[in-house]
Design a protein around this motif. Structure first.
Motif, PDB file in Angstrom:
ATOM      1  N   ARG A  64      74.572  34.867  64.624  1.00 33.83           N
ATOM      2  CA  ARG A  64      73.680  35.061  63.479  1.00 33.83           C
ATOM      3  C   ARG A  64      74.341  34.686  62.153  1.00 33.83           C
ATOM      4  O   ARG A  64      73.768  34.900  61.090  1.00 33.83           O
ATOM      5  CB  ARG A  64      73.193  36.510  63.444  1.00 33.83           C
ATOM      6  N   GLY A  65      75.530  34.158  62.223  1.00 28.32           N
ATOM      7  CA  GLY A  65      76.171  33.641  61.017  1.00 28.32           C
ATOM      8  C   GLY A  65      76.774  34.679  60.108  1.00 28.32           C
ATOM      9  O   GLY A  65      76.923  34.443  58.898  1.00 28.32           O
ATOM     10  N   HIS A  66      77.170  35.819  60.640  1.00 25.87           N
ATOM     11  CA  HIS A  66      77.800  36.845  59.820  1.00 25.87           C
ATOM     12  C   HIS A  66      79.249  36.475  59.502  1.00 25.87           C
ATOM     13  O   HIS A  66      79.939  35.862  60.324  1.00 25.87           O
ATOM     14  CB  HIS A  66      77.767  38.200  60.529  1.00 25.87           C
ATOM     15  N   THR A  67      79.670  36.856  58.323  1.00 26.23           N
ATOM     16  CA  THR A  67      81.053  36.673  57.888  1.00 26.23           C
ATOM     17  C   THR A  67      81.699  38.039  57.751  1.00 26.23           C
ATOM     18  O   THR A  67      81.162  38.918  57.072  1.00 26.23           O
ATOM     19  CB  THR A  67      81.119  35.941  56.536  1.00 26.23           C
ATOM     20  N   SER A  68      82.847  38.221  58.396  1.00 29.25           N
ATOM     21  CA  SER A  68      83.509  39.522  58.351  1.00 29.25           C
ATOM     22  C   SER A  68      84.430  39.624  57.137  1.00 29.25           C
ATOM     23  O   SER A  68      85.001  38.638  56.670  1.00 29.25           O
ATOM     24  CB  SER A  68      84.316  39.746  59.628  1.00 29.25           C
ATOM     25  N   LEU A  69      84.555  40.845  56.649  1.00 23.53           N
ATOM     26  CA  LEU A  69      85.470  41.162  55.552  1.00 23.53           C
ATOM     27  C   LEU A  69      86.279  42.387  55.943  1.00 23.53           C
ATOM     28  O   LEU A  69      85.814  43.228  56.715  1.00 23.53           O
ATOM     29  CB  LEU A  69      84.688  41.484  54.271  1.00 23.53           C
ATOM     30  N   THR A  70      87.477  42.508  55.409  1.00 19.82           N
ATOM     31  CA  THR A  70      88.196  43.774  55.504  1.00 19.82           C
ATOM     32  C   THR A  70      87.712  44.681  54.382  1.00 19.82           C
ATOM     33  O   THR A  70      87.051  44.233  53.430  1.00 19.82           O
ATOM     34  CB  THR A  70      89.712  43.575  55.380  1.00 19.82           C
ATOM     35  N   THR A  71      88.056  45.960  54.467  1.00 18.80           N
ATOM     36  CA  THR A  71      87.654  46.871  53.395  1.00 18.80           C
ATOM     37  C   THR A  71      88.327  46.508  52.079  1.00 18.80           C
ATOM     38  O   THR A  71      87.724  46.644  51.010  1.00 18.80           O
ATOM     39  CB  THR A  71      87.983  48.325  53.760  1.00 18.80           C
ATOM     40  N   ALA A  72      89.558  46.020  52.144  1.00 18.07           N
ATOM     41  CA  ALA A  72      90.263  45.616  50.926  1.00 18.07           C
ATOM     42  C   ALA A  72      89.583  44.415  50.279  1.00 18.07           C
ATOM     43  O   ALA A  72      89.462  44.338  49.044  1.00 18.07           O
ATOM     44  CB  ALA A  72      91.724  45.297  51.230  1.00 18.07           C
ATOM     45  N   GLU A  73      89.124  43.473  51.088  1.00 18.13           N
ATOM     46  CA  GLU A  73      88.433  42.293  50.551  1.00 18.13           C
ATOM     47  C   GLU A  73      87.109  42.686  49.912  1.00 18.13           C
ATOM     48  O   GLU A  73      86.749  42.179  48.833  1.00 18.13           O
ATOM     49  CB  GLU A  73      88.207  41.274  51.666  1.00 18.13           C
ATOM     50  N   LEU A  74      86.370  43.575  50.551  1.00 12.10           N
ATOM     51  CA  LEU A  74      85.107  44.026  49.974  1.00 12.10           C
ATOM     52  C   LEU A  74      85.341  44.725  48.642  1.00 12.10           C
ATOM     53  O   LEU A  74      84.639  44.461  47.657  1.00 12.10           O
ATOM     54  CB  LEU A  74      84.396  44.976  50.937  1.00 12.10           C
ATOM     55  N   ALA A  75      86.348  45.595  48.590  1.00 10.19           N
ATOM     56  CA  ALA A  75      86.644  46.308  47.352  1.00 10.19           C
ATOM     57  C   ALA A  75      87.004  45.337  46.231  1.00 10.19           C
ATOM     58  O   ALA A  75      86.579  45.504  45.085  1.00 10.19           O
ATOM     59  CB  ALA A  75      87.783  47.295  47.581  1.00 10.19           C
ATOM     60  N   ARG A  76      87.790  44.319  46.561  1.00  8.45           N
ATOM     61  CA  ARG A  76      88.203  43.344  45.542  1.00  8.45           C
ATOM     62  C   ARG A  76      86.989  42.579  45.003  1.00  8.45           C
ATOM     63  O   ARG A  76      86.852  42.382  43.790  1.00  8.45           O
ATOM     64  CB  ARG A  76      89.220  42.374  46.130  1.00  8.45           C
ATOM     65  N   LEU A  77      86.097  42.149  45.894  1.00 16.07           N
ATOM     66  CA  LEU A  77      84.927  41.405  45.456  1.00 16.07           C
ATOM     67  C   LEU A  77      83.996  42.268  44.617  1.00 16.07           C
ATOM     68  O   LEU A  77      83.460  41.817  43.598  1.00 16.07           O
ATOM     69  CB  LEU A  77      84.180  40.849  46.673  1.00 16.07           C
ATOM     70  N   TRP A  78      83.823  43.509  45.011  1.00 15.71           N
ATOM     71  CA  TRP A  78      82.970  44.404  44.232  1.00 15.71           C
ATOM     72  C   TRP A  78      83.600  44.715  42.878  1.00 15.71           C
ATOM     73  O   TRP A  78      82.925  44.804  41.871  1.00 15.71           O
ATOM     74  CB  TRP A  78      82.725  45.690  45.013  1.00 15.71           C
ATOM     75  N   ARG A  79      84.918  44.878  42.871  1.00 15.61           N
ATOM     76  CA  ARG A  79      85.617  45.233  41.631  1.00 15.61           C
ATOM     77  C   ARG A  79      85.606  44.083  40.630  1.00 15.61           C
ATOM     78  O   ARG A  79      85.462  44.298  39.423  1.00 15.61           O
ATOM     79  CB  ARG A  79      87.047  45.654  41.948  1.00 15.61           C
ATOM     80  N   THR A  80      85.763  42.867  41.115  1.00 19.07           N
ATOM     81  CA  THR A  80      85.862  41.707  40.230  1.00 19.07           C
ATOM     82  C   THR A  80      84.524  41.019  39.975  1.00 19.07           C
ATOM     83  O   THR A  80      84.454  40.098  39.163  1.00 19.07           O
ATOM     84  CB  THR A  80      86.836  40.675  40.816  1.00 19.07           C
ATOM     85  N   GLY A  81      83.482  41.481  40.668  1.00 20.46           N
ATOM     86  CA  GLY A  81      82.184  40.842  40.495  1.00 20.46           C
ATOM     87  C   GLY A  81      82.057  39.545  41.248  1.00 20.46           C
ATOM     88  O   GLY A  81      81.160  38.732  40.959  1.00 20.46           O
ATOM     89  N   GLY A  82      82.932  39.336  42.239  1.00 17.10           N
ATOM     90  CA  GLY A  82      82.862  38.109  43.034  1.00 17.10           C
ATOM     91  C   GLY A  82      81.657  38.103  43.953  1.00 17.10           C
ATOM     92  O   GLY A  82      81.058  39.141  44.250  1.00 17.10           O
ATOM     93  N   SER A  83      81.302  36.931  44.417  1.00 16.34           N
ATOM     94  CA  SER A  83      80.145  36.780  45.297  1.00 16.34           C
ATOM     95  C   SER A  83      80.535  37.090  46.742  1.00 16.34           C
ATOM     96  O   SER A  83      81.556  36.597  47.243  1.00 16.34           O
ATOM     97  CB  SER A  83      79.595  35.346  45.212  1.00 16.34           C
ATOM     98  N   LEU A  84      79.720  37.882  47.380  1.00 13.94           N
ATOM     99  CA  LEU A  84      79.935  38.156  48.790  1.00 13.94           C
ATOM    100  C   LEU A  84      79.529  36.947  49.620  1.00 13.94           C
ATOM    101  O   LEU A  84      78.653  36.177  49.232  1.00 13.94           O
ATOM    102  CB  LEU A  84      79.107  39.365  49.228  1.00 13.94           C
ATOM    103  N   PRO A  85      80.152  36.767  50.773  1.00 11.18           N
ATOM    104  CA  PRO A  85      79.751  35.661  51.641  1.00 11.18           C
ATOM    105  C   PRO A  85      78.364  35.902  52.221  1.00 11.18           C
ATOM    106  O   PRO A  85      77.812  37.010  52.137  1.00 11.18           O
ATOM    107  CB  PRO A  85      80.821  35.681  52.741  1.00 11.18           C
ATOM    108  N   ARG A  86      77.809  34.892  52.831  1.00 14.63           N
ATOM    109  CA  ARG A  86      76.502  35.015  53.472  1.00 14.63           C
ATOM    110  C   ARG A  86      76.611  35.985  54.643  1.00 14.63           C
ATOM    111  O   ARG A  86      77.505  35.913  55.448  1.00 14.63           O
ATOM    112  CB  ARG A  86      76.050  33.631  53.960  1.00 14.63           C
ATOM    113  N   ARG A  87      75.688  36.894  54.701  1.00 14.94           N
ATOM    114  CA  ARG A  87      75.619  37.885  55.770  1.00 14.94           C
ATOM    115  C   ARG A  87      76.969  38.582  56.012  1.00 14.94           C
ATOM    116  O   ARG A  87      77.543  38.487  57.096  1.00 14.94           O
ATOM    117  CB  ARG A  87      75.114  37.244  57.064  1.00 14.94           C
ATOM    118  N   PRO A  88      77.463  39.289  55.028  1.00 17.58           N
ATOM    119  CA  PRO A  88      78.742  39.977  55.203  1.00 17.58           C
ATOM    120  C   PRO A  88      78.618  41.147  56.171  1.00 17.58           C
ATOM    121  O   PRO A  88      77.566  41.783  56.269  1.00 17.58           O
ATOM    122  CB  PRO A  88      79.068  40.463  53.789  1.00 17.58           C
TER     123      PRO A  88
END
Length: 266
Positions: free
Chosen positions: A41-65
């Motif tokens: 289904r095209g999901h992209t996995s993230l670690t919890t540290a990666e998710l926190a960094r993207l949320w903290r910096t306002g970065g774009s999440l990958p498609r279907r995280p």
């Protein structure tokens, strides 16, 4: 970038888990099928540290995280889950109770066969993020302040010393927390922490120290799994769990208040 994210919570991955872990375990075959669905289904996995960094910096999440997390530190994560993660190129986060791992810090009481420290190091080297899950897996909200601090800080210090890197994420044993527990985790140096909640993780509605995850258990079929990762029917699937959680919260608060009153009288 503010859309809710499914964070999957696994425990033991095993063909024949111990009775105590059976309901929250997943068979290796089912785990492979579930990750195959994520890949298809095209999901992209993230670690919890990666998710926190993207949320903290306002970065774009990958498609279907999606986040794949494991609690406790069962040996099956190394034996069965790691090869499947590698097959699909998925990252994951493992929250370990350091006193349950086989080795010099073992406090006993683990419900099934756990990882040893060499296996944990191999997982970390393979790209699995290692997070904290306390030292002896107690109900943290029932502990006195000194014992609570030891459980959280000792876990973090052991992981930093053995792996060469301090963990940034924490998961509450049994999913239980309180304002006092969350503050202890923050003060120990963790950047975010995870409960259960059985809901999508949502930075707009949840504290970074109370992010929700979705329980994957032995009884989770593929249709239900598809609903979880799509965020559909989540409230219906976990309606009974939420009712029980509310009842437990009242009971746990009463128990702690009674113990505190007893200590004061003494």
């Amino acid at each position: 970038m503010n859309h809710p994210v499914p964070i999957l919570m696994y425990h033991a991955i095993a063909h024949c888990p111990a009775h105590a872990t059976y309901a929250l375990s997943v068979s290796p075959i089912a785990f492979a099928e579930q990750l195959g669905m994520l890949a298809d289904r095209g999901h992209t996995s993230l670690t919890t540290a990666e998710l926190a960094r993207l949320w903290r910096t306002g970065g774009s999440l990958p498609r279907r995280p999606v986040l794949i997390t494991f609690d406790d530190g069962y040996e099956g994560v190394h034996q069965h889950a790691l090869p499947v993660l590698a097959r699909y190129g998925f990252s994951a986060t493992l929250f370990v109770s350091t006193g349950w791992l086989r080795g010099p810090y073992d406090t006993g009481g683990a419900p099934d066969t756990m990882l040893d420290w060499d296996q944990l190091r191999e997982l970390a080297t393979s790209g699995v993020e290692i997070g904290g899950h306390s030292h002896s897996h107690p109900q943290l909200d029932q502990l006195s302040d000194p014992v609570l601090r030891h459980e959280v800080v000792h876990c973090r210090e052991l992981l930093a010393g053995e792996l060469g890197r301090a963990p940034v994420s924490f998961a509450y044993p049994y999913g239980y927390s309180s304002r006092r527990v969350r503050e202890a985790v923050r003060s120990a140096g963790f950047s975010q922490s995870f409960a259960v909640g059985n809901a999508l993780a949502d930075r707009r509605r949840q504290s970074p120290y109370a992010l929700s995850r979705l329980t994957v258990r032995r009884s989770t079929g593929m249709v239900e799994f598809a609903q979880l990762i799509e965020g559909r029917s989540v409230s219906r699937i976990f309606a009974r769990d939420r009712a029980l959680t509310k009842g437990y919260a009242v009971l746990r608060g009463t128990h702690r208040a009674l113990r505190k009153a007893q200590r004061i009288r003494v």
